[in-house]
Design a protein around this motif. Structure first.
Motif, PDB file in Angstrom:
ATOM      1  N   GLY A 247       0.714  -1.510  -0.448  1.00  0.00           N
ATOM      2  CA  GLY A 247      -0.153  -0.040  -0.022  1.00  0.00           C
ATOM      3  C   GLY A 247       0.553   1.727  -0.128  1.00  0.00           C
ATOM      4  N   GLY A 248       2.274   1.367   0.345  1.00  0.00           N
ATOM      5  CA  GLY A 248       2.863   2.723  -0.079  1.00  0.00           C
ATOM      6  C   GLY A 248       3.277   2.806   1.733  1.00  0.00           C
ATOM      7  N   PRO A 249       4.215   3.971   1.620  1.00  0.00           N
ATOM      8  CA  PRO A 249       4.892   4.042   2.762  1.00  0.00           C
ATOM      9  C   PRO A 249       3.889   4.240   4.138  1.00  0.00           C
ATOM     10  N   PRO A 250       3.683   4.567   5.307  1.00  0.00           N
ATOM     11  CA  PRO A 250       2.830   4.780   5.900  1.00  0.00           C
ATOM     12  C   PRO A 250       2.634   6.579   6.527  1.00  0.00           C
ATOM     13  N   CYS A 251       3.613   7.114   5.609  1.00  0.00           N
ATOM     14  CA  CYS A 251       3.374   8.680   5.986  1.00  0.00           C
ATOM     15  C   CYS A 251       2.774   9.806   4.983  1.00  0.00           C
ATOM     16  N   ARG A 252       1.752  10.280   4.329  1.00  0.00           N
ATOM     17  CA  ARG A 252       1.599  10.946   3.086  1.00  0.00           C
ATOM     18  C   ARG A 252       0.905  12.227   3.993  1.00  0.00           C
ATOM     19  N   GLY A 253       1.456  13.419   3.309  1.00  0.00           N
ATOM     20  CA  GLY A 253       1.704  14.782   3.560  1.00  0.00           C
ATOM     21  C   GLY A 253       1.488  15.259   2.844  1.00  0.00           C
ATOM     22  N   GLU A 254       0.809  16.620   2.976  1.00  0.00           N
ATOM     23  CA  GLU A 254       0.783  17.973   2.163  1.00  0.00           C
ATOM     24  C   GLU A 254       0.912  19.293   2.318  1.00  0.00           C
ATOM     25  N   VAL A 255       1.917  19.978   1.583  1.00  0.00           N
ATOM     26  CA  VAL A 255       2.400  21.201   1.187  1.00  0.00           C
ATOM     27  C   VAL A 255       2.011  22.147   0.229  1.00  0.00           C
ATOM     28  N   VAL A 256       2.423  23.661   0.514  1.00  0.00           N
ATOM     29  CA  VAL A 256       2.436  24.294  -0.802  1.00  0.00           C
ATOM     30  C   VAL A 256       3.943  24.845  -1.223  1.00  0.00           C
ATOM     31  N   LEU A 257       4.012  24.776  -2.017  1.00  0.00           N
ATOM     32  CA  LEU A 257       5.460  25.446  -2.477  1.00  0.00           C
ATOM     33  C   LEU A 257       5.533  26.756  -3.259  1.00  0.00           C
ATOM     34  N   ASP A 258       6.346  27.054  -3.039  1.00  0.00           N
ATOM     35  CA  ASP A 258       6.510  29.193  -3.502  1.00  0.00           C
ATOM     36  C   ASP A 258       7.036  28.860  -5.401  1.00  0.00           C
ATOM     37  N   LEU A 259       7.076  27.533  -5.550  1.00  0.00           N
ATOM     38  CA  LEU A 259       7.700  27.282  -6.682  1.00  0.00           C
ATOM     39  C   LEU A 259       6.584  26.973  -8.190  1.00  0.00           C
ATOM     40  N   PRO A 260       7.420  26.647  -9.384  1.00  0.00           N
ATOM     41  CA  PRO A 260       6.315  26.480 -10.464  1.00  0.00           C
ATOM     42  C   PRO A 260       6.810  24.796  -9.938  1.00  0.00           C
ATOM     43  N   ALA A 261       5.586  24.647 -10.682  1.00  0.00           N
ATOM     44  CA  ALA A 261       5.559  22.626 -10.824  1.00  0.00           C
ATOM     45  C   ALA A 261       6.005  22.112 -11.550  1.00  0.00           C
ATOM     46  N   ALA A 262       6.501  22.567 -12.627  1.00  0.00           N
ATOM     47  CA  ALA A 262       7.971  21.914 -13.880  1.00  0.00           C
ATOM     48  C   ALA A 262       9.148  22.416 -13.219  1.00  0.00           C
ATOM     49  N   ALA A 263       9.371  23.488 -12.137  1.00  0.00           N
ATOM     50  CA  ALA A 263      10.833  23.324 -11.546  1.00  0.00           C
ATOM     51  C   ALA A 263      10.849  22.326  -9.420  1.00  0.00           C
ATOM     52  N   ALA A 264       9.218  21.730  -9.659  1.00  0.00           N
ATOM     53  CA  ALA A 264       9.469  20.882  -8.454  1.00  0.00           C
ATOM     54  C   ALA A 264       9.451  19.679  -8.475  1.00  0.00           C
ATOM     55  N   ALA A 265       9.220  19.434  -9.914  1.00  0.00           N
ATOM     56  CA  ALA A 265       8.575  17.983 -10.255  1.00  0.00           C
ATOM     57  C   ALA A 265       9.893  17.565 -10.249  1.00  0.00           C
ATOM     58  N   PRO A 266      11.063  17.533 -10.675  1.00  0.00           N
ATOM     59  CA  PRO A 266      12.037  16.636 -11.369  1.00  0.00           C
ATOM     60  C   PRO A 266      12.934  16.367  -9.632  1.00  0.00           C
ATOM     61  N   PHE A 267      12.053  16.964  -8.533  1.00  0.00           N
ATOM     62  CA  PHE A 267      12.927  15.989  -7.210  1.00  0.00           C
ATOM     63  C   PHE A 267      12.145  15.668  -6.310  1.00  0.00           C
TER      64      PHE A 267
END
Length: 335
Positions: A247-267
């Motif tokens: 089922g995947g790792p036991p911890c799931r969290g959500e944040v909002v970043l002041d970054l374009p999605a294209a800049a964050a996705a590769p990492f």
């Protein structure tokens, strides 16, 4: 028409690929007449290969196993593929590097000079993470014994060493042998693992092969269980992410970043990125711990808004206090 030697090599390769071949099908695959197939089979027999005739409406042929079977012949593609596989095994380790090198040297001696020159030009290297430890040696006899148990579907009895200790020997000072139903051998990151159903704990377990010592005799046969998710490799990989099953790792969290999605996705390794605007994105991460997730988020050089849950908020606050203390500044305070 192909040269006789090339055609014989292809015929031998076909005979090795499956048990029985109808004569008409062989003729079609080789693009020759059934009479030519019969002549080529006679040539293989003259070279010492035990090709038996199969009775039936269509007739056919079978390459029988035997102690007097001459050295196997390889076409160019097979020779290169075999050399690549053995060189990768030697470079990656997986506990069988020395055996892979010796196997490659043995196979090389059986090849003609033209193919030896081709495989000698293959140089393979693998990249290891900085600071990674050498792969532990694995007894190929143990691998063979485990493979036999998996194939025969026999309950396995074995001693298992702890990370810093010795395996139990079943004596008065040691634990009794473990009992498990072996299902798959899995190679991951230079190590071998056995995926098995632990009969004593009534659960799926992964065992490192370098810590495992089989104890004869094998137990009774068992009916294989369905591996969660159906993929042994994915199941073992999930265990290293802290997942309790597929089922995947036991911890799931959500944040909002002041970054374009294209800049964050590769990492982003374990998670998803959703664009919220020209310079904002929503990041949903999976991790084996809240602290590990907070550390992953800290890699982004941007403003962060923690959406939740509370486990992630607490981890971010603790990490902020530790970083502040590390540079001699007042802590970030408690949430």
């Amino acid at each position: 028409m192909q040269k006789t030697s090339v055609r014989l090599l292809k015929l031998l390769s076909l005979l090795q690929a499956r048990r029985d071949w109808p004569g008409a099908l062989l003729a079609d695959r080789l693009d020759v007449s059934p009479r030519t197939v019969r002549r080529d089979v006679d040539r293989l027999r003259g070279l010492g290969y035990p090709v038996a005739a199969v009775k039936g409406p269509d007739g056919g042929y079978r390459l029988d196993a035997g102690a007097e079977l001459p050295p196997l012949l390889f076409d160019d593609g097979q020779a290169v593929a075999l050399a690549v596989a053995l060189r990768l095994a030697a470079a990656e380790g997986s506990g069988v590097a020395e055996d892979a090198v010796r196997a490659l040297l043995t196979v090389r001696q059986l090849m003609p000079a033209r193919l030896r020159r081709r495989i000698d030009t293959l140089e393979v290297a693998t990249a290891r993470p900085p600071g990674s430890r050498p792969d532990p040696p694995v007894d190929t006899g143990v691998l063979a014994a485990l493979g036999s148990a998996v194939h025969a579907r026999e309950v396995l009895r074995f001693d298992y060493a702890s990370p810093g200790g010795a395996a139990g020997d079943g004596g008065p000072l040691g634990p009794p042998p473990r009992r498990a139903e072996p299902h798959r051998l899995v190679a991951r990151a230079g190590r071998w693992y056995l995926l098995a159903w632990d009969l004593d704990r009534d659960a799926w377990r992964t065992f490192r092969v370098d810590r495992l010592t089989p104890r004869p005799p094998a137990g009774p046969r068992f009916t294989p269980r369905e591996i969660p998710g159906g993929d042994a490799g994915a199941f073992v990989a999930a265990r290293f992410q802290g997942a309790n099953g597929p089922g995947g790792p036991p911890c799931r969290g959500e944040v909002v970043l002041d970054l374009p999605a294209a800049a964050a996705a590769p990492f982003v390794r374990e998670g998803t990125v959703e664009e919220l605007g020209p310079r904002r994105c929503r990041l949903v991460l999976d991790s084996w711990s809240w602290t590990g997730m907070a550390a992953d988020i800290a890699r982004f050089d941007a403003g962060i808004e923690v959406v939740g849950p509370d486990g992630l908020r607490d981890a971010v606050a603790r990490l902020a206090e530790r970083f502040a203390a590390a540079v001699g500044r007042p802590g970030a305070g408690s949430p």
